[in-house]
Design a protein around this motif. Structure first.
Motif, PDB file in Angstrom:
ATOM      1  N   UNK A 154       0.831  -1.211   0.000  1.00  0.00           N
ATOM      2  CA  UNK A 154       0.000   0.000   0.000  1.00  0.00           C
ATOM      3  C   UNK A 154       0.861   1.255   0.000  1.00  0.00           C
ATOM      4  N   UNK A 155       1.909   1.255   0.794  1.00  0.00           N
ATOM      5  CA  UNK A 155       2.845   2.383   0.830  1.00  0.00           C
ATOM      6  C   UNK A 155       3.405   2.649  -0.567  1.00  0.00           C
ATOM      7  N   UNK A 156       3.849   1.587  -1.231  1.00  0.00           N
ATOM      8  CA  UNK A 156       4.412   1.736  -2.572  1.00  0.00           C
ATOM      9  C   UNK A 156       3.406   2.279  -3.564  1.00  0.00           C
ATOM     10  N   UNK A 157       2.154   1.839  -3.447  1.00  0.00           N
ATOM     11  CA  UNK A 157       1.119   2.337  -4.354  1.00  0.00           C
ATOM     12  C   UNK A 157       0.811   3.807  -4.085  1.00  0.00           C
ATOM     13  N   UNK A 158       0.760   4.175  -2.823  1.00  0.00           N
ATOM     14  CA  UNK A 158       0.342   5.531  -2.461  1.00  0.00           C
ATOM     15  C   UNK A 158       1.435   6.581  -2.598  1.00  0.00           C
ATOM     16  N   UNK A 159       2.685   6.188  -2.403  1.00  0.00           N
ATOM     17  CA  UNK A 159       3.760   7.170  -2.327  1.00  0.00           C
ATOM     18  C   UNK A 159       3.960   7.924  -3.644  1.00  0.00           C
ATOM     19  N   UNK A 175       1.421   8.105  -6.188  1.00  0.00           N
ATOM     20  CA  UNK A 175       0.177   8.407  -6.887  1.00  0.00           C
ATOM     21  C   UNK A 175      -0.010   9.902  -7.071  1.00  0.00           C
ATOM     22  N   UNK A 176      -0.274  10.300  -8.280  1.00  0.00           N
ATOM     23  CA  UNK A 176      -0.521  11.722  -8.531  1.00  0.00           C
ATOM     24  C   UNK A 176      -1.824  12.159  -7.869  1.00  0.00           C
ATOM     25  N   UNK A 177      -2.787  11.252  -7.720  1.00  0.00           N
ATOM     26  CA  UNK A 177      -4.046  11.601  -7.050  1.00  0.00           C
ATOM     27  C   UNK A 177      -3.784  12.009  -5.610  1.00  0.00           C
ATOM     28  N   UNK A 178      -2.928  11.268  -4.923  1.00  0.00           N
ATOM     29  CA  UNK A 178      -2.589  11.597  -3.542  1.00  0.00           C
ATOM     30  C   UNK A 178      -1.920  12.970  -3.502  1.00  0.00           C
ATOM     31  N   UNK A 179      -1.021  13.211  -4.447  1.00  0.00           N
ATOM     32  CA  UNK A 179      -0.327  14.492  -4.484  1.00  0.00           C
ATOM     33  C   UNK A 179      -1.287  15.631  -4.810  1.00  0.00           C
ATOM     34  N   UNK A 180      -2.257  15.372  -5.658  1.00  0.00           N
ATOM     35  CA  UNK A 180      -3.241  16.402  -5.987  1.00  0.00           C
ATOM     36  C   UNK A 180      -4.125  16.710  -4.784  1.00  0.00           C
ATOM     37  N   UNK A 181      -4.491  15.695  -4.025  1.00  0.00           N
ATOM     38  CA  UNK A 181      -5.369  15.897  -2.867  1.00  0.00           C
ATOM     39  C   UNK A 181      -4.646  16.523  -1.673  1.00  0.00           C
ATOM     40  N   UNK A 182      -3.441  16.048  -1.409  1.00  0.00           N
ATOM     41  CA  UNK A 182      -2.746  16.440  -0.186  1.00  0.00           C
ATOM     42  C   UNK A 182      -1.486  17.252  -0.418  1.00  0.00           C
ATOM     43  N   UNK A 183      -1.162  17.518  -1.661  1.00  0.00           N
ATOM     44  CA  UNK A 183       0.061  18.246  -1.971  1.00  0.00           C
ATOM     45  C   UNK A 183       1.211  17.294  -2.220  1.00  0.00           C
ATOM     46  N   UNK A 184       2.369  17.849  -2.520  1.00  0.00           N
ATOM     47  CA  UNK A 184       3.525  17.003  -2.819  1.00  0.00           C
ATOM     48  C   UNK A 184       3.911  16.123  -1.629  1.00  0.00           C
ATOM     49  N   UNK A 193      11.196   6.836   1.835  1.00  0.00           N
ATOM     50  CA  UNK A 193      12.483   6.330   2.311  1.00  0.00           C
ATOM     51  C   UNK A 193      12.807   4.926   1.825  1.00  0.00           C
ATOM     52  N   UNK A 194      11.834   4.250   1.234  1.00  0.00           N
ATOM     53  CA  UNK A 194      12.061   2.893   0.733  1.00  0.00           C
ATOM     54  C   UNK A 194      12.021   2.930  -0.793  1.00  0.00           C
ATOM     55  N   UNK A 195      13.090   2.472  -1.436  1.00  0.00           N
ATOM     56  CA  UNK A 195      13.049   2.462  -2.891  1.00  0.00           C
ATOM     57  C   UNK A 195      12.131   1.341  -3.378  1.00  0.00           C
ATOM     58  N   UNK A 196      11.045   1.714  -3.990  1.00  0.00           N
ATOM     59  CA  UNK A 196      10.133   0.724  -4.549  1.00  0.00           C
ATOM     60  C   UNK A 196       9.713   1.169  -5.934  1.00  0.00           C
ATOM     61  N   UNK A 197       9.571   0.200  -6.804  1.00  0.00           N
ATOM     62  CA  UNK A 197       9.036   0.458  -8.127  1.00  0.00           C
ATOM     63  C   UNK A 197       7.810  -0.441  -8.303  1.00  0.00           C
ATOM     64  N   UNK A 198       7.241  -0.434  -9.473  1.00  0.00           N
ATOM     65  CA  UNK A 198       6.022  -1.205  -9.721  1.00  0.00           C
ATOM     66  C   UNK A 198       6.249  -2.703  -9.467  1.00  0.00           C
ATOM     67  N   UNK A 199       7.392  -3.208  -9.890  1.00  0.00           N
ATOM     68  CA  UNK A 199       7.694  -4.633  -9.664  1.00  0.00           C
ATOM     69  C   UNK A 199       7.775  -4.938  -8.168  1.00  0.00           C
TER      70      UNK A 199
END
Length: 162
Positions: A106-111, A113-122, A129-135
């Motif tokens: 969930x952290x990886x999905x949310x960190x 997301x442009x929707x999260x950034x649009x709602x709550x700012x950058x 702090x954790x390097x995650x990609x889609x894989x």
């Protein structure tokens, strides 16, 4: 004679949990070690201590950092220790580990997301702090779901205390 049979049943129902925790622990240890091996980890020289800026990728697919690799090593040691301590601890390792990986998914999905950034700012850089990609995200999902499934599967037999 009946006591001997009860002990055999109890041992047989406890063994799978310990075995699964030990195997997962060994795999996590191996992955943690491989994360520090140049060649197996591509762009090894671009590995960061922590953070999403790390460009190193395990097997050229999964983004890693020194912190990420250390967490895999610790998770591996925890799995082996849980297996050694007994079935109840091994099952707890599977449950807690599965929950941790689902939260990490969930952290990886949310960190990012442009929707999260649009709602709550950058998103503040220190939050990533954790390097995650889609894989990584989907691997975390399958690890979490798999560990929780294994927690359900390796339950002790009916009437057998852990």
């Amino acid at each position: 004679m009946a006591g001997s049979r009860t002990r055999e049943v109890a041992d047989a129902t406890r063994r799978p949990a310990r075995l699964v925790a030990a195997v997962l622990g060994a795999v996590f240890l191996l992955v943690g070690i491989l994360g520090f091996v140049p060649g197996i980890t591509t762009d090894y020289g671009a590995m960061e201590l922590a953070g999403h800026q790390s460009r190193a990728k395990l097997f050229g697919v999964f983004q890693v950092s020194v912190l990420h690799n250390l967490v895999h090593l610790l998770f591996g040691v925890a799995g082996l220790a849980a297996a050694w301590l007994g079935a109840k601890t091994a099952r707890l390792y599977l449950l807690v580990g599965g929950l941790v990986y689902l939260v990490l998914w969930l952290y990886g999905l949310l960190i990012d997301l442009t929707t999260v950034q649009e709602l709550f700012g950058p998103v503040p850089p220190e939050a990533n702090f954790v390097p995650v990609n889609n894989a990584d995200d989907w691997l975390h999902f399958f690890l979490g779901a798999g560990m929780i499934t294994l927690w359900l599967v390796v339950r002790p037999g009916r009437g057998v205390r852990e």
